[in-house]
Design a protein around this motif. Structure first.
Motif, mmCIF file in Angstrom:
data_model
loop_
_atom_site.group_PDB
_atom_site.id
_atom_site.type_symbol
_atom_site.label_atom_id
_atom_site.label_comp_id
_atom_site.label_asym_id
_atom_site.label_seq_id
_atom_site.Cartn_x
_atom_site.Cartn_y
_atom_site.Cartn_z
ATOM 1 N N THR A 1 6.274 36.084 -11.566
ATOM 2 C CA THR A 1 7.707 35.867 -11.384
ATOM 3 C C THR A 1 7.943 34.357 -11.408
ATOM 4 O OG1 THR A 1 7.825 37.867 -10.036
ATOM 5 C CG2 THR A 1 9.667 36.307 -9.842
ATOM 6 N N PRO A 2 8.875 33.889 -12.264
ATOM 7 C CA PRO A 2 9.043 32.433 -12.426
ATOM 8 C C PRO A 2 9.382 31.664 -11.157
ATOM 9 C CG PRO A 2 10.104 33.596 -14.219
ATOM 10 C CD PRO A 2 9.676 34.638 -13.219
ATOM 11 N N VAL A 3 10.239 32.210 -10.293
ATOM 12 C CA VAL A 3 10.629 31.508 -9.074
ATOM 13 C C VAL A 3 10.462 32.462 -7.894
ATOM 14 C CG1 VAL A 3 12.475 30.307 -7.838
ATOM 15 C CG2 VAL A 3 12.289 30.064 -10.330
ATOM 16 N N VAL A 4 9.725 31.995 -6.884
ATOM 17 C CA VAL A 4 9.476 32.793 -5.682
ATOM 18 C C VAL A 4 9.962 31.988 -4.478
ATOM 19 C CG1 VAL A 4 7.714 33.900 -4.254
ATOM 20 C CG2 VAL A 4 7.490 33.930 -6.759
ATOM 21 N N ILE A 5 10.912 32.572 -3.737
ATOM 22 C CA ILE A 5 11.514 31.906 -2.588
ATOM 23 C C ILE A 5 11.223 32.707 -1.327
ATOM 24 C CG2 ILE A 5 13.672 31.105 -1.529
ATOM 25 C CD1 ILE A 5 14.836 30.997 -4.403
ATOM 26 N N ALA A 6 10.792 32.010 -0.281
ATOM 27 C CA ALA A 6 10.613 32.604 1.040
ATOM 28 C C ALA A 6 11.765 32.128 1.917
ATOM 29 C CB ALA A 6 9.293 32.157 1.654
ATOM 30 N N SER A 7 12.192 32.950 2.850
ATOM 31 C CA SER A 7 13.189 32.530 3.838
ATOM 32 C C SER A 7 12.636 32.737 5.233
ATOM 33 C CB SER A 7 14.483 33.335 3.700
ATOM 34 O OG SER A 7 15.222 32.901 2.603
ATOM 35 N N ILE A 8 12.768 31.697 6.042
ATOM 36 C CA ILE A 8 12.397 31.772 7.450
ATOM 37 C C ILE A 8 13.603 31.264 8.224
ATOM 38 C CG2 ILE A 8 10.835 30.950 9.249
ATOM 39 C CD1 ILE A 8 8.693 30.653 7.052
ATOM 40 N N ARG A 9 14.168 32.123 9.075
ATOM 41 C CA ARG A 9 15.441 31.818 9.708
ATOM 42 C C ARG A 9 15.351 31.622 11.215
ATOM 43 N NH1 ARG A 9 19.837 32.464 7.320
ATOM 44 N NH2 ARG A 9 20.866 33.497 9.052
ATOM 45 N N ASP A 10 14.127 31.437 11.734
ATOM 46 C CA ASP A 10 13.969 31.192 13.163
ATOM 47 C C ASP A 10 12.631 30.504 13.397
ATOM 48 O OD1 ASP A 10 11.866 33.183 13.361
ATOM 49 O OD2 ASP A 10 13.456 34.683 13.291
ATOM 50 N N ARG A 11 12.337 30.201 14.650
ATOM 51 C CA ARG A 11 11.110 29.480 14.977
ATOM 52 C C ARG A 11 9.964 30.421 15.340
ATOM 53 N NH1 ARG A 11 11.975 23.863 17.712
ATOM 54 N NH2 ARG A 11 10.049 24.626 18.594
ATOM 55 N N GLY A 12 10.071 31.675 14.981
ATOM 56 C CA GLY A 12 8.959 32.609 15.114
ATOM 57 C C GLY A 12 8.539 32.956 16.523
ATOM 58 N N ALA A 13 9.466 32.944 17.457
ATOM 59 C CA ALA A 13 9.125 33.230 18.854
ATOM 60 C C ALA A 13 8.509 34.620 19.020
ATOM 61 C CB ALA A 13 10.369 33.107 19.730
ATOM 62 N N VAL B 1 0.836 32.956 3.080
ATOM 63 C CA VAL B 1 1.561 33.497 1.924
ATOM 64 C C VAL B 1 2.657 32.543 1.450
ATOM 65 C CG1 VAL B 1 1.015 35.908 2.426
ATOM 66 C CG2 VAL B 1 3.174 34.958 3.229
ATOM 67 N N CYS B 2 3.253 31.804 2.373
ATOM 68 C CA CYS B 2 4.325 30.876 1.974
ATOM 69 C C CYS B 2 3.797 29.723 1.123
ATOM 70 C CB CYS B 2 5.085 30.361 3.191
ATOM 71 S SG CYS B 2 6.235 31.598 3.857
ATOM 72 N N ARG B 3 2.504 29.477 1.151
ATOM 73 C CA ARG B 3 1.921 28.469 0.259
ATOM 74 C C ARG B 3 2.101 28.853 -1.204
ATOM 75 N NH1 ARG B 3 -3.494 27.494 3.813
ATOM 76 N NH2 ARG B 3 -2.510 26.047 5.264
ATOM 77 N N PHE B 4 2.275 30.137 -1.476
ATOM 78 C CA PHE B 4 2.435 30.621 -2.842
ATOM 79 C C PHE B 4 3.895 30.668 -3.278
ATOM 80 C CE2 PHE B 4 -1.626 32.100 -1.348
ATOM 81 C CZ PHE B 4 -2.462 31.776 -2.410
ATOM 82 N N ALA B 5 4.811 30.365 -2.373
ATOM 83 C CA ALA B 5 6.238 30.325 -2.705
ATOM 84 C C ALA B 5 6.571 28.970 -3.321
ATOM 85 C CB ALA B 5 7.081 30.563 -1.456
ATOM 86 N N ASP B 6 7.559 28.962 -4.192
ATOM 87 C CA ASP B 6 8.034 27.701 -4.763
ATOM 88 C C ASP B 6 8.861 26.928 -3.756
ATOM 89 O OD1 ASP B 6 7.098 27.944 -7.584
ATOM 90 O OD2 ASP B 6 8.361 29.740 -7.502
ATOM 91 N N CYS B 7 9.504 27.663 -2.846
ATOM 92 C CA CYS B 7 10.421 27.059 -1.889
ATOM 93 C C CYS B 7 10.419 27.905 -0.627
ATOM 94 C CB CYS B 7 11.823 27.035 -2.511
ATOM 95 S SG CYS B 7 13.151 26.597 -1.401
ATOM 96 N N VAL B 8 10.526 27.240 0.518
ATOM 97 C CA VAL B 8 10.729 27.942 1.783
ATOM 98 C C VAL B 8 12.116 27.526 2.257
ATOM 99 C CG1 VAL B 8 9.942 28.292 4.149
ATOM 100 C CG2 VAL B 8 8.262 27.946 2.318
ATOM 101 N N LEU B 9 13.024 28.463 2.233
ATOM 102 C CA LEU B 9 14.410 28.215 2.603
ATOM 103 C C LEU B 9 14.583 28.477 4.092
ATOM 104 C CD1 LEU B 9 17.224 27.582 1.465
ATOM 105 C CD2 LEU B 9 17.501 30.020 1.046
ATOM 106 N N VAL B 10 15.133 27.493 4.823
ATOM 107 C CA VAL B 10 15.367 27.639 6.259
ATOM 108 C C VAL B 10 16.829 27.342 6.561
ATOM 109 C CG1 VAL B 10 12.967 27.050 6.795
ATOM 110 C CG2 VAL B 10 14.703 25.261 6.857
#
Length: 181
Positions: free
Chosen positions: A110-122, A135-144
């Motif tokens: 897949t040409p573009v892979v985006i991860a989203s993390i919307r909190d501090r993982g409590a 796994v996020c190392r393999f994403a093109d972007c981590v959107l927060v």
């Protein structure tokens, strides 16, 4: 030109903040002529009806847990789905969406892979934090959604160059002009 083929994957379609943000963005992009698809790990929640009513493809990849043969089968099925549908952008949401979707998307080229993390993982265990970071190392972007989340991810070893902050997923320039009294 062909529209951009975008697939958003969320764990469920319940009315949580993450699901609301994902579906609001999917709705908006669908109305702008993107070819938007939604995938979930459990086809449950009030957004199921809205997605199908709007003509967006909705696929379920149900897994009992990540440490199962069934999960591997579903990940392979997801990778084939991405390839068959010629998805241009795969956008995963939350721990479960990220861990399920990123590696199959990368394997499917897949040409573009985006991860989203919307909190501090409590709520994440130390192992879950390590798995998501991997796994996020393999994403093109981590959107927060906040600088605090970016700071936390950076302190956890994420590449800061890959992290993009969009506060609460809202484009603030819409509110630059004062409202009429």
């Amino acid at each position: 030109t062909e529209p951009i083929r975008l697939l958003k994957i969320v764990p469920t379609l319940l009315c949580g903040g993450t699901e609301n943000q994902a579906i609001t963005l999917a709705r908006s992009l669908h109305e702008q002529s993107f070819r938007v698809e939604v995938a979930c790990l459990r086809r449950v929640g009030p957004f199921v009806q809205e997605i199908t009513d709007r003509g967006m493809l909705l696929s379920e990849f149900r897994i009992p847990g990540f440490c199962s043969f069934s999960a591997l089968v579903q990940k392979a099925k997801f990778a084939r789905h991405l390839t068959k549908r010629r998805i241009d952008v795969m956008h995963a949401y939350s721990f479960y969406g990220n861990v399920f979707g990123i590696l199959p998307a990368r394997l499917a080229s897949t040409p573009v892979v985006i991860a989203s993390i919307r909190d501090r993982g409590a709520y994440l265990t130390p192992m879950q934090k390590r798995v998501q970071r991997f796994v996020c190392r393999f994403a093109d972007c981590v959107l927060v959604n906040a600088e605090a989340v970016k700071d936390w991810l950076t302190s956890e070893g994420y590449n800061p160059a890959k992290i993009v902050v969009i506060p609460n997923g809202v484009e603030m320039s819409r509110f630059a002009e004062p409202a009429n009294p």
